[in-house]
Write a protein that holds these residues in place. Sequence first.
Motif, PDB file in Angstrom:
ATOM      1  N   PHE A  25       0.831  -1.204   0.000  1.00 28.30           N
ATOM      2  CA  PHE A  25       0.000   0.000   0.000  1.00 28.30           C
ATOM      3  C   PHE A  25       0.867   1.256   0.000  1.00 28.30           C
ATOM      4  CE2 PHE A  25      -1.790   3.452   2.576  1.00 28.30           C
ATOM      5  CZ  PHE A  25      -2.901   3.779   1.808  1.00 28.30           C
ATOM      6  N   HIS A  26       1.911   1.276   0.827  1.00 25.05           N
ATOM      7  CA  HIS A  26       2.765   2.462   0.893  1.00 25.05           C
ATOM      8  C   HIS A  26       3.529   2.668  -0.410  1.00 25.05           C
ATOM      9  CE1 HIS A  26       2.068   3.502   5.090  1.00 25.05           C
ATOM     10  NE2 HIS A  26       2.087   2.204   5.375  1.00 25.05           N
ATOM     11  N   ALA A  27       3.865   1.578  -1.085  1.00 24.96           N
ATOM     12  CA  ALA A  27       4.566   1.706  -2.364  1.00 24.96           C
ATOM     13  C   ALA A  27       3.659   2.290  -3.440  1.00 24.96           C
ATOM     14  CB  ALA A  27       5.100   0.341  -2.805  1.00 24.96           C
ATOM     15  N   ARG A  28       2.372   1.989  -3.343  1.00 25.27           N
ATOM     16  CA  ARG A  28       1.424   2.458  -4.353  1.00 25.27           C
ATOM     17  C   ARG A  28       0.366   3.371  -3.726  1.00 25.27           C
ATOM     18  NH1 ARG A  28       0.224  -2.965  -8.013  1.00 25.27           N
ATOM     19  NH2 ARG A  28       2.405  -3.413  -8.558  1.00 25.27           N
ATOM     20  N   LYS A  29       0.752   4.087  -2.710  1.00 22.79           N
ATOM     21  CA  LYS A  29      -0.194   4.897  -1.955  1.00 22.79           C
ATOM     22  C   LYS A  29      -0.878   5.947  -2.823  1.00 22.79           C
ATOM     23  CE  LYS A  29       1.363   8.126   0.595  1.00 22.79           C
ATOM     24  NZ  LYS A  29       2.012   8.920   1.660  1.00 22.79           N
ATOM     25  N   GLU A  30      -0.071   6.664  -3.603  1.00 26.69           N
ATOM     26  CA  GLU A  30      -0.647   7.741  -4.412  1.00 26.69           C
ATOM     27  C   GLU A  30      -1.618   7.189  -5.451  1.00 26.69           C
ATOM     28  OE1 GLU A  30       0.836  11.669  -6.921  1.00 26.69           O
ATOM     29  OE2 GLU A  30       2.204  10.587  -5.591  1.00 26.69           O
ATOM     30  N   LEU A  31      -1.288   6.062  -6.059  1.00 22.25           N
ATOM     31  CA  LEU A  31      -2.188   5.439  -7.028  1.00 22.25           C
ATOM     32  C   LEU A  31      -3.501   5.029  -6.365  1.00 22.25           C
ATOM     33  CD1 LEU A  31      -2.780   4.263  -9.825  1.00 22.25           C
ATOM     34  CD2 LEU A  31      -1.604   2.162  -9.100  1.00 22.25           C
ATOM     35  N   CYS A  32      -3.417   4.491  -5.147  1.00 19.59           N
ATOM     36  CA  CYS A  32      -4.625   4.081  -4.425  1.00 19.59           C
ATOM     37  C   CYS A  32      -5.525   5.273  -4.130  1.00 19.59           C
ATOM     38  CB  CYS A  32      -4.242   3.380  -3.124  1.00 19.59           C
ATOM     39  SG  CYS A  32      -3.450   1.774  -3.339  1.00 19.59           S
ATOM     40  N   TYR A  33      -4.911   6.383  -3.709  1.00 21.29           N
ATOM     41  CA  TYR A  33      -5.718   7.562  -3.433  1.00 21.29           C
ATOM     42  C   TYR A  33      -6.329   8.129  -4.713  1.00 21.29           C
ATOM     43  CZ  TYR A  33      -4.221   7.814   1.443  1.00 21.29           C
ATOM     44  OH  TYR A  33      -4.025   7.540   2.773  1.00 21.29           O
ATOM     45  N   LYS A  34      -5.569   8.104  -5.803  1.00 23.73           N
ATOM     46  CA  LYS A  34      -6.114   8.589  -7.074  1.00 23.73           C
ATOM     47  C   LYS A  34      -7.300   7.741  -7.520  1.00 23.73           C
ATOM     48  CE  LYS A  34      -2.147  10.925  -9.179  1.00 23.73           C
ATOM     49  NZ  LYS A  34      -1.223  10.947 -10.338  1.00 23.73           N
ATOM     50  N   MET A  35      -7.169   6.437  -7.349  1.00 25.55           N
ATOM     51  CA  MET A  35      -8.279   5.552  -7.708  1.00 25.55           C
ATOM     52  C   MET A  35      -9.514   5.859  -6.856  1.00 25.55           C
ATOM     53  SD  MET A  35      -7.577   3.463 -10.189  1.00 25.55           S
ATOM     54  CE  MET A  35      -8.761   2.140  -9.922  1.00 25.55           C
ATOM     55  N   SER A  36      -9.288   6.135  -5.567  1.00 27.01           N
ATOM     56  CA  SER A  36     -10.424   6.434  -4.690  1.00 27.01           C
ATOM     57  C   SER A  36     -11.094   7.739  -5.096  1.00 27.01           C
ATOM     58  CB  SER A  36      -9.966   6.498  -3.231  1.00 27.01           C
ATOM     59  OG  SER A  36      -9.198   7.661  -2.975  1.00 27.01           O
ATOM     60  N   ILE A  37     -10.277   8.750  -5.474  1.00 29.31           N
ATOM     61  CA  ILE A  37     -10.841  10.025  -5.916  1.00 29.31           C
ATOM     62  C   ILE A  37     -11.637   9.829  -7.197  1.00 29.31           C
ATOM     63  CG2 ILE A  37     -10.264  12.305  -6.848  1.00 29.31           C
ATOM     64  CD1 ILE A  37     -10.051  12.143  -3.855  1.00 29.31           C
ATOM     65  N   PHE A  38     -11.079   9.073  -8.138  1.00 38.61           N
ATOM     66  CA  PHE A  38     -11.759   8.819  -9.405  1.00 38.61           C
ATOM     67  C   PHE A  38     -13.100   8.153  -9.159  1.00 38.61           C
ATOM     68  CE2 PHE A  38     -12.751   6.606 -13.298  1.00 38.61           C
ATOM     69  CZ  PHE A  38     -12.312   7.453 -14.307  1.00 38.61           C
ATOM     70  N   LEU A  39     -13.116   7.116  -8.329  1.00 39.02           N
ATOM     71  CA  LEU A  39     -14.338   6.346  -8.103  1.00 39.02           C
ATOM     72  C   LEU A  39     -15.365   7.136  -7.281  1.00 39.02           C
ATOM     73  CD1 LEU A  39     -12.807   2.821  -7.359  1.00 39.02           C
ATOM     74  CD2 LEU A  39     -13.972   3.570  -9.440  1.00 39.02           C
TER      75      LEU A  39
END
Length: 531
Positions: A25-39
Amino acid sequence: MSNNYNDIPIGIRLLQSFSRQCPRFHARKELCYKMSIFLLTFLAYACYHMSRKPISVVKSVLHGNCSNAQLHDAGNCGYAPFDGPDSKTLFGMLDSAFLFSYAIAMFASGFIAERVSLRYFLSMGMIMTGIFTYLFGLARTSNIHSLSYFIIVQIFAGIFQTTGWPGVVTLVGRWFGKKKRGLIFGIWNSHTSIGNILGTLIAAHYVETDWALSFVVPGIIIGAVGFLLFLFLVDQPEIVGCHPQPASQERRISNESDADNDDDDDEEQARRSEAFYAQSGYADLQSDQISYRPAPTERTPILARSQTSREHTSPGRPIGLVDALYIPGVVEFSLCLFFTKLVSYTFMYWLPLYIQSSSTLGPQLSADLSTLFDVGGILGAIAAGYVSDLTGMSATVCTVMLFFASPILLMYQQYGALSVTISVLLLIIVGIFVNGPYALITTSVSAELGQHSSLEGNSNALATVTAIIDGTGSIGAAVGPLLAGLISSHSWQNVFYMLIVADIIAMILLMRLVVKEFSTLRRSATRIRIE
């Protein structure tokens, strides 16, 4: 404890506590947050549009067609005050009450959105929208027949609906860069059509049994999603230690000094934004080129306090409505959207009733068939965004689609009632060319103009520019259904003529920008040949 940590949504704090031991999660944290914003933004605005659709479906039962007094006495001839011969005029008044209040409030909404926490702004707007959608359906349950009641409910529903668009566009603009913006926004903008489809299907499911539920169910859904946003929406990358898009030279700092803490979790990373600016090249900027200001939170006043003259000239300050009009392209695209949204919203509010009146289909089947217009809108939005990314010529893409929209509208009016198959095909094609320009202007073009080079790195113009463009378009959206209600009493054919003229005017308004885009393209080709 810093205010930045307090501004992290409760749901995100819980997820952070569970993910501390998860290195992936920490390695891909920014991607996870971007996905949450998109959704989350996708889901939010789909719900906004879902709650707008029931009125277009329920019109057919609010004014029923009765051939004898027995049906009238049984209460199957409509719902007062819409069961009289002036029903179309009254429906036009309801549409106008919603859309004019939406258009006027949109300008203020963009102004406010730049100055408050978007998480609270959107959550409040969605919950209040749900309440007023519910109140419309409550009229049947409570046996309310006052036209004033329905108009007041529509006015307040329109006002709170304005919280949606400036909020979601600003969030996507903050979290996503300019690369493939047209395609990203094209896919993301399908929330409009998906929301329309869901709203139509839900309303159609209840329209012939209990039309009150056509409003009550969408109202409950949008309120629940609003609470979901309150729990999980991260409205600024810096809050969770992610890097903002380097499209501006603005830096935000927390309202309090950071506590002494060496943990590597999100709170600590948020306090180390200085390292990001040094690594990204911002360290070379002079201090007077960087605007320091607190991030807006629930404690930020809606109206800004008086500032010094230096703060008023800062490139990081929110801009006013008049200043935004000087951004090249804002006026042209705003006026163009006035006419393109006029066409789109006339279809949105009157298409089910038109299909029923021009065919032998019932209210539910007419509503189901009308969703194909929104299916075409999804395809049109993605196609327009993709071509715009390839060419970099947004005005030209809109103009070409508007050029083809006019004859296709005429074809649908002439041949759409011949068979269901022809109607299905033409509705999809009409949706592609009518909604394509509308989707491109309200998303990718608005985001591009909100971060225009003339703003000198000021990223705080996005909500205002979006509000100006969509607010102007919303005036057209109010005018279209109102005129359709008046004109359709005489002839549906004249309604289509009105829509064709609106598309032609929209195309003409973009001609100056089209010429400018081709001139830029020609200069670029000449420069390449010389090199």
